[in-house]
Design a protein around this motif. Structure first.
Motif, PDB file in Angstrom:
ATOM      1  N   ARG A   6       0.822  -1.218   0.000  1.00 16.54           N
ATOM      2  CA  ARG A   6       0.000   0.000   0.000  1.00 16.54           C
ATOM      3  C   ARG A   6       0.853   1.263   0.000  1.00 16.54           C
ATOM      4  N   ASN A   7       1.895   1.256   0.801  1.00 19.38           N
ATOM      5  CA  ASN A   7       2.734   2.453   0.892  1.00 19.38           C
ATOM      6  C   ASN A   7       3.466   2.726  -0.419  1.00 19.38           C
ATOM      7  N   THR A   8       3.892   1.662  -1.099  1.00 21.30           N
ATOM      8  CA  THR A   8       4.551   1.882  -2.393  1.00 21.30           C
ATOM      9  C   THR A   8       3.575   2.408  -3.432  1.00 21.30           C
ATOM     10  N   ALA A   9       2.312   1.925  -3.388  1.00 23.00           N
ATOM     11  CA  ALA A   9       1.295   2.424  -4.323  1.00 23.00           C
ATOM     12  C   ALA A   9       1.027   3.912  -4.085  1.00 23.00           C
ATOM     13  N   LYS A  10       0.971   4.292  -2.816  1.00 22.74           N
ATOM     14  CA  LYS A  10       0.750   5.703  -2.490  1.00 22.74           C
ATOM     15  C   LYS A  10       1.902   6.564  -2.971  1.00 22.74           C
ATOM     16  N   LEU A  11       3.127   6.102  -2.728  1.00 23.91           N
ATOM     17  CA  LEU A  11       4.315   6.838  -3.163  1.00 23.91           C
ATOM     18  C   LEU A  11       4.331   7.001  -4.680  1.00 23.91           C
ATOM     19  N   MET A  12       4.025   5.922  -5.400  1.00 28.14           N
ATOM     20  CA  MET A  12       4.049   5.970  -6.859  1.00 28.14           C
ATOM     21  C   MET A  12       2.999   6.923  -7.417  1.00 28.14           C
ATOM     22  N   THR A  13       1.809   6.929  -6.809  1.00 25.64           N
ATOM     23  CA  THR A  13       0.729   7.797  -7.290  1.00 25.64           C
ATOM     24  C   THR A  13       1.102   9.264  -7.154  1.00 25.64           C
ATOM     25  N   ILE A  14       1.703   9.612  -6.036  1.00 32.35           N
ATOM     26  CA  ILE A  14       2.089  11.006  -5.796  1.00 32.35           C
ATOM     27  C   ILE A  14       3.137  11.457  -6.806  1.00 32.35           C
ATOM     28  N   ILE A  15       4.128  10.626  -7.049  1.00 34.67           N
ATOM     29  CA  ILE A  15       5.227  11.015  -7.934  1.00 34.67           C
ATOM     30  C   ILE A  15       4.799  11.052  -9.403  1.00 34.67           C
ATOM     31  N   ALA A  16       3.904  10.138  -9.808  1.00 36.03           N
ATOM     32  CA  ALA A  16       3.519  10.046 -11.220  1.00 36.03           C
ATOM     33  C   ALA A  16       2.495  11.106 -11.636  1.00 36.03           C
ATOM     34  N   SER A  17       1.795  11.694 -10.689  1.00 37.02           N
ATOM     35  CA  SER A  17       0.701  12.624 -11.010  1.00 37.02           C
ATOM     36  C   SER A  17       1.133  13.830 -11.856  1.00 37.02           C
ATOM     37  N   PRO A  18       2.246  14.509 -11.554  1.00 31.19           N
ATOM     38  CA  PRO A  18       2.619  15.676 -12.372  1.00 31.19           C
ATOM     39  C   PRO A  18       2.857  15.331 -13.847  1.00 31.19           C
ATOM     40  N   LEU A  19       3.450  14.179 -14.100  1.00 31.18           N
ATOM     41  CA  LEU A  19       3.717  13.797 -15.489  1.00 31.18           C
ATOM     42  C   LEU A  19       2.416  13.506 -16.232  1.00 31.18           C
ATOM     43  N   LEU A  20       1.472  12.853 -15.548  1.00 25.34           N
ATOM     44  CA  LEU A  20       0.161  12.630 -16.165  1.00 25.34           C
ATOM     45  C   LEU A  20      -0.482  13.964 -16.522  1.00 25.34           C
ATOM     46  N   TYR A  76      -8.176  -7.214  -7.524  1.00 28.25           N
ATOM     47  CA  TYR A  76      -9.227  -8.018  -6.884  1.00 28.25           C
ATOM     48  C   TYR A  76      -8.689  -9.386  -6.457  1.00 28.25           C
ATOM     49  N   ILE A  77      -7.873 -10.010  -7.314  1.00 27.17           N
ATOM     50  CA  ILE A  77      -7.340 -11.343  -6.994  1.00 27.17           C
ATOM     51  C   ILE A  77      -6.381 -11.266  -5.803  1.00 27.17           C
ATOM     52  N   VAL A  78      -5.574 -10.205  -5.735  1.00 25.47           N
ATOM     53  CA  VAL A  78      -4.682 -10.025  -4.580  1.00 25.47           C
ATOM     54  C   VAL A  78      -5.493  -9.934  -3.299  1.00 25.47           C
ATOM     55  N   TRP A  79      -6.611  -9.219  -3.356  1.00 28.04           N
ATOM     56  CA  TRP A  79      -7.471  -9.111  -2.171  1.00 28.04           C
ATOM     57  C   TRP A  79      -8.085 -10.465  -1.819  1.00 28.04           C
ATOM     58  N   ARG A  80      -8.549 -11.187  -2.820  1.00 35.08           N
ATOM     59  CA  ARG A  80      -9.193 -12.480  -2.557  1.00 35.08           C
ATOM     60  C   ARG A  80      -8.202 -13.527  -2.062  1.00 35.08           C
ATOM     61  N   LYS A  81      -6.988 -13.533  -2.615  1.00 34.61           N
ATOM     62  CA  LYS A  81      -6.000 -14.567  -2.268  1.00 34.61           C
ATOM     63  C   LYS A  81      -5.207 -14.227  -1.009  1.00 34.61           C
ATOM     64  N   LEU A  82      -4.786 -12.969  -0.900  1.00 29.31           N
ATOM     65  CA  LEU A  82      -3.868 -12.582   0.172  1.00 29.31           C
ATOM     66  C   LEU A  82      -4.502 -11.669   1.218  1.00 29.31           C
ATOM     67  N   LYS A  83      -5.751 -11.235   0.958  1.00 26.62           N
ATOM     68  CA  LYS A  83      -6.432 -10.290   1.843  1.00 26.62           C
ATOM     69  C   LYS A  83      -5.639  -8.987   1.984  1.00 26.62           C
ATOM     70  N   ILE A  84      -5.033  -8.583   0.868  1.00 31.94           N
ATOM     71  CA  ILE A  84      -4.267  -7.338   0.831  1.00 31.94           C
ATOM     72  C   ILE A  84      -4.913  -6.395  -0.171  1.00 31.94           C
ATOM     73  N   LEU A  85      -5.232  -5.187   0.282  1.00 31.45           N
ATOM     74  CA  LEU A  85      -5.752  -4.147  -0.607  1.00 31.45           C
ATOM     75  C   LEU A  85      -4.600  -3.230  -0.948  1.00 31.45           C
ATOM     76  N   THR A  86      -4.133  -3.270  -2.192  1.00 26.62           N
ATOM     77  CA  THR A  86      -2.943  -2.501  -2.571  1.00 26.62           C
ATOM     78  C   THR A  86      -3.248  -1.024  -2.796  1.00 26.62           C
ATOM     79  N   THR A  87      -4.428  -0.727  -3.322  1.00 28.89           N
ATOM     80  CA  THR A  87      -4.772   0.658  -3.609  1.00 28.89           C
ATOM     81  C   THR A  87      -5.085   1.383  -2.313  1.00 28.89           C
ATOM     82  N   PRO A  88      -4.324   2.428  -1.982  1.00 27.14           N
ATOM     83  CA  PRO A  88      -4.475   3.065  -0.675  1.00 27.14           C
ATOM     84  C   PRO A  88      -5.646   4.038  -0.578  1.00 27.14           C
TER      85      PRO A  88
END
Length: 447
Positions: free
Chosen positions: A318-332, A430-442
């Motif tokens: 989750r923390n890596t997804a948050k970090l990536m979203t913040i950094i990629a936003s200006p280029l988008l 969705y599969i990550v959530w179903r298999k590992l019970k991890i929600l990657t999107t913060p």
């Protein structure tokens, strides 16, 4: 680089206090990776810029069609062994099982050499058929044959880059794959591109692949002095059990990435292929941070899963997804606000691809927001679930491209590609959530 990261975090103590040891390792590794990835992306951008200005949209179309065929051959040459080597190197190095590390490396390299050699022969022999019957462009035969020279060395470049990631030698990994190939290719292109046209550009790419593959071997041997004292042992069945699903993932992911180029090669013009290819490669800069973070998060995922630290695994994802979203936003934002200006840097034929850049960048941004879900599945032994996801999306990709490219041309190709990029990661989330019970999107997660 670690001191720089530490200095920055000390300026924000509230942020620093929320970062655990695993996330700190990801940030330090990703910082190194990002610097080298930006350097590699800059060199690749310059290569594409020189290519476009030297060959024009039509010549660039010839080059990218030949590269497409070679990329497909390289996927068959790797047989999914690149990510398998990453997974088993990271997991076994974490518990100091160097016998298994060497066994996986030696067997993986032997299998990849055989497969990539066969792929090279296939491209060389069938180049005239592909050029004449598939693309209806007989002049592509010679460029495709020259490009086939790059199949074996590019296979070794990718395997050594992933193996070095597994050892957490992030700098060396990105020097091999991120920097080495475009740096050498750009140099040779500047020397021979104007004189020899499309063939000169292909010689540049092949030269980059050959010299960088040798560099990969050298850096691997430097990084693994412990392997010289052990005899490698690894079950071939375990290697294939992991690599075969990954082979299909790589093959079908390649299909998703290149179906639009193929479709434009069949139903469009060489200029269409050149413009779309430049827009696609520029849009990939949006996910630059994703590949940088994946370089260190993938072996970290394998390590944490091996040690059964699932809570730490979820927090890191989750923390890596948050970090990536913040950094990629200006280029988008740049690609949405001024896409014609960005595409105009490639030459006067390319600004019409501005709308393509915006559409493709949105698709890439969805990949960033959803996080490293593909690697989470692969590093946790759920390769088959990721394979099934890619099977479904690749089928949809073919269908959408046949319908949309024939009807809407370049715009249809961009919509089909962006839709499939987004769909693949959403399903994997969705599969990550179903298999590992991890929600990657913060975005919707509350601790």
């Amino acid at each position: 680089m670690e001191k720089v990261v530490e200095f920055i975090l000390n300026r924000f103590p509230s942020v620093r206090d929320r970062i655990d040891v695993h996330m700190m390792e990801v940030i330090n590794g990703a910082a190194v990776a990002l610097v080298l990835k930006v350097l590699g992306a800059g060199l690749t951008f310059l290569f594409n810029l020189v290519l476009a200005r030297t060959l024009g949209a039509d010549g660039a179309g010839h080059y990218f069609l030949a590269l497409t065929v070679t990329t497909i051959a390289t996927v068959f040459g790797r047989m999914g062994l690149d990510n398998t080597l990453l997974r088993f190197t990271a997991a076994n190095a974490a518990v100091n099982d160097w016998v298994a590390v060497k066994g996986a490396y030696v067997k993986g390299m032997k299998l990849a050499f055989i497969a990539s050699s066969l792929s090279t022969v296939a491209v060389f022999v069938f180049a005239p058929v592909l050029a004449d019957k598939v693309f209806q462009k007989p002049e592509l035969s010679i460029p495709m044959r020259w490009m086939s020279v790059a199949v074996v060395p590019m296979t070794f470049v990718m395997l050594h880059a992933e193996g070095l990631k597994g050892l957490k030698r992030i700098r060396d990994s990105f020097i091999v794959f991120g920097v080495g190939v475009p740096a050498i290719s750009l140099t040779v292109l500047l020397l021979f591109g104007a004189r020899y046209g499309v063939n000169g550009a292909i010689w540049a790419y092949a030269s980059g692949a050959i010299f960088t593959s040798l560099l990969g071997v050298i850096l691997w041997n430097i990084a693994t002095p412990k392997l010289r004292k052990v005899s490698g042992v690894f079950r071939t069945n375990d290697l294939f059990k992991s690599s075969m699903p990954l082979f299909w993932i790589a093959s079908l992911s390649m299909m998703i990435n290149w179906t639009a180029t193929f479709a434009l090669g069949v139903w469009g013009t060489q200029e269409d292929v050149g413009i779309f290819s430049m827009a696609s490669r520029t849009a990939m800069l949006t996910s630059l941070i994703l590949t940088s973070v994946n370089s260190i998060s993938a072996p970290k995922f394998a390590e944490l899963y091996k040690k059964k630290e699932i809570a730490a695994l979820g927090a890191t994802a989750r923390n890596t997804a948050k970090l990536m979203t913040i950094i990629a936003s200006p280029l988008l934002l740049l690609f949405l606000v001024a896409p014609q200006w960005v595409m105009g840097m490639f030459g006067e034929e390319f600004p019409k691809g501005g709308i393509l850049l915006s559409i493709l960048a949105i698709g890439q941004f969805v990949n960033v927001v959803t996080g490293s879900v593909g690697y989470l599945l692969i590093m946790s032994g759920n390769e088959k679930d990721m394979r099934n996801t890619v099977v479904v999306v690749s089928g949809i990709s073919v269908l959408l491209n046949v319908i949309l490219v024939k009807e809407f041309g370049l715009i249809g190709a961009a919509i089909a590609t962006a839709t499939c990029f987004s769909m693949q990661n959403i399903i994997a989330t969705y599969i990550v959530w179903r298999k590992l019970k991890i929600l990657t999107t913060p975005l919707w997660y509350k601790a």
